[in-house]
Design a protein around this motif. Structure first.
Motif, mmCIF file in Angstrom:
data_model
loop_
_atom_site.group_PDB
_atom_site.id
_atom_site.type_symbol
_atom_site.label_atom_id
_atom_site.label_comp_id
_atom_site.label_asym_id
_atom_site.label_seq_id
_atom_site.Cartn_x
_atom_site.Cartn_y
_atom_site.Cartn_z
ATOM 1 N N SER A 84 -22.621 21.462 68.464
ATOM 2 C CA SER A 84 -22.375 21.370 67.028
ATOM 3 C C SER A 84 -21.029 21.979 66.660
ATOM 4 O O SER A 84 -20.280 21.424 65.850
ATOM 5 C CB SER A 84 -23.497 22.081 66.265
ATOM 6 O OG SER A 84 -23.281 22.022 64.872
ATOM 7 N N GLN A 119 -29.133 25.374 61.583
ATOM 8 C CA GLN A 119 -28.172 24.280 61.722
ATOM 9 C C GLN A 119 -26.747 24.771 61.900
ATOM 10 O O GLN A 119 -25.921 24.090 62.489
ATOM 11 C CB GLN A 119 -28.243 23.350 60.487
ATOM 12 C CG GLN A 119 -29.560 22.611 60.327
ATOM 13 C CD GLN A 119 -30.533 23.380 59.452
ATOM 14 O OE1 GLN A 119 -30.489 24.614 59.410
ATOM 15 N NE2 GLN A 119 -31.400 22.661 58.755
ATOM 16 N N GLN A 120 -26.444 25.945 61.334
ATOM 17 C CA GLN A 120 -25.078 26.474 61.446
ATOM 18 C C GLN A 120 -24.979 27.740 62.288
ATOM 19 O O GLN A 120 -23.881 28.245 62.525
ATOM 20 C CB GLN A 120 -24.521 26.778 60.048
ATOM 21 C CG GLN A 120 -24.418 25.588 59.126
ATOM 22 C CD GLN A 120 -25.495 25.586 58.066
ATOM 23 O OE1 GLN A 120 -25.990 26.626 57.652
ATOM 24 N NE2 GLN A 120 -25.860 24.404 57.592
ATOM 25 N N ARG A 144 -21.454 24.206 51.495
ATOM 26 C CA ARG A 144 -21.917 22.815 51.484
ATOM 27 C C ARG A 144 -21.652 22.165 50.120
ATOM 28 O O ARG A 144 -21.166 21.029 50.038
ATOM 29 C CB ARG A 144 -23.396 22.756 51.819
ATOM 30 C CG ARG A 144 -23.996 21.354 51.799
ATOM 31 C CD ARG A 144 -25.502 21.406 52.022
ATOM 32 N NE ARG A 144 -25.800 21.832 53.364
ATOM 33 C CZ ARG A 144 -25.918 20.992 54.403
ATOM 34 N NH1 ARG A 144 -25.759 19.690 54.221
ATOM 35 N NH2 ARG A 144 -26.189 21.451 55.598
ATOM 36 N N THR A 154 -20.413 24.939 60.489
ATOM 37 C CA THR A 154 -20.451 25.732 61.714
ATOM 38 C C THR A 154 -19.034 26.086 62.168
ATOM 39 O O THR A 154 -18.755 27.225 62.558
ATOM 40 C CB THR A 154 -21.179 24.958 62.830
ATOM 41 O OG1 THR A 154 -22.511 24.651 62.400
ATOM 42 C CG2 THR A 154 -21.246 25.772 64.106
ATOM 43 N N ASP A 205 -23.208 20.024 58.402
ATOM 44 C CA ASP A 205 -23.651 21.168 59.207
ATOM 45 C C ASP A 205 -22.628 21.502 60.290
ATOM 46 O O ASP A 205 -22.336 22.677 60.546
ATOM 47 C CB ASP A 205 -25.007 20.865 59.852
ATOM 48 C CG ASP A 205 -26.155 20.932 58.855
ATOM 49 O OD1 ASP A 205 -26.056 21.729 57.910
ATOM 50 O OD2 ASP A 205 -27.130 20.190 59.028
ATOM 51 N N ARG A 206 -22.065 20.487 60.928
ATOM 52 C CA ARG A 206 -21.083 20.721 61.993
ATOM 53 C C ARG A 206 -19.812 21.367 61.433
ATOM 54 O O ARG A 206 -19.260 22.293 62.036
ATOM 55 C CB ARG A 206 -20.752 19.399 62.682
ATOM 56 C CG ARG A 206 -21.944 18.789 63.423
ATOM 57 C CD ARG A 206 -21.625 17.409 63.962
ATOM 58 N NE ARG A 206 -22.810 16.797 64.549
ATOM 59 C CZ ARG A 206 -23.288 15.593 64.218
ATOM 60 N NH1 ARG A 206 -22.668 14.868 63.306
ATOM 61 N NH2 ARG A 206 -24.379 15.125 64.809
#
Length: 264
Positions: free
Chosen positions: A77, A66-67, A120, A145, A141-142
């Motif tokens: 993302s 996700q990252q 997180r 990133t 997640d964005r």
């Protein structure tokens, strides 16, 4: 015959030494299919340890899918995460991708020092003076990133400049003009005084007079000392529906307020 055997042994030894010094095999590929091979090894995007087949070691400090697009500038993302960081004005308190105020931790160091799961957690359970943005799981997640990409852009610092940390002290906080007059509705992370105020009815004012604060003054313009003074004199002359009342200030109170708002 003895000479030929000796030469053969030497050649085989050299071949073995050369193969031992060659790039070691990426053991990640024993379990995971290769993708984005133009990026290089799995470790470039995912970190971890590709030289062991033991899962708990191989997945140490792993950056999950996700990252992991933080290395790709064109990733959707990452683009969305950068936009989110600008919208929430992370740089009013933090350094990100080499720019921002140094009121709180340097986000560029997190790529090199902190697991994404802990980043997180810090976003979901914010520190005392940090706003709670209530990010959705996809937005988390964005944003993570974007934070990792900022660290990659800034590079690993050889030395981290010292950051002055203020511990919570309610008695000291009550002595500031901001806490007495503004702290019931607002919070502020101050370079000089630390965390001030406990209110959440109004916006967090950390970094208000810097270029990193959202342009929320009249007609989407940025804040300045002159505009703040106009606002405090008569908020409803600028925003008729606001609930904020006028805050008359004498010269000394104005000076104290600017000291609390300063970031340098």
């Amino acid at each position: 015959m003895g000479l030929r055997a000796s030469v053969l042994t030497t050649v085989l030894l050299l071949i073995w030494l050369c193969s031992a010094q060659a790039a070691p095999r990426d053991l990640c590929l024993d379990c995971h299919p290769a993708h984005y091979t133009e990026q290089g090894s799995c470790r470039y995007c995912h970190r971890g340890n590709p030289q062991t087949s033991r899962k708990e070691l191989a997945h140490g400090n792993l950056i999950k899918g996700q990252q992991a697009s933080f290395t790709n500038p064109r990733s959707a993302s990452l683009v969305a995460g950068k936009k989110l960081a600008d919208q929430t004005a992370c740089r009013r308190c933090h350094t990100l991708a080499g720019t921002g105020n140094r009121l709180a931790s340097n986000l560029d160091s997190l790529l090199w020092t902190t697991k994404p799961e802990l980043i997180r957690k810090a976003l979901v359970e914010p520190a005392q003076q940090m706003p709670d943005f209530h990010f959705s799981p996809p937005d988390l997640d964005r944003l993570i990133t974007a934070i990792l990409a900022g660290g990659l852009q800034a590079g690993k610092a050889t030395r981290e400049p010292p950051l002055l940390v203020h511990f919570s002290n309610l008695q000291t906080g009550q002595q500031t003009f901001f806490t007495r007059q503004c702290g019931g509705c607002h919070k502020l992370l101050s370079k000089r005084d630390g965390g001030l105020g406990r209110g959440i009815a109004g916006p967090n004012l950390s970094g208000l007079l810097t270029r990193f604060y959202p342009p929320t003054f009249e007609n989407g313009s940025s804040w300045s000392e002159e505009r703040l003074k106009r606002w405090l004199k008569n908020p409803r002359a600028i925003r008729p529906q606001t609930l904020m009342r006028p805050v008359p200030l004498n010269d000394e109170e104005w000076r104290q307020l600017l000291q609390s708002l300063a970031v340098d």
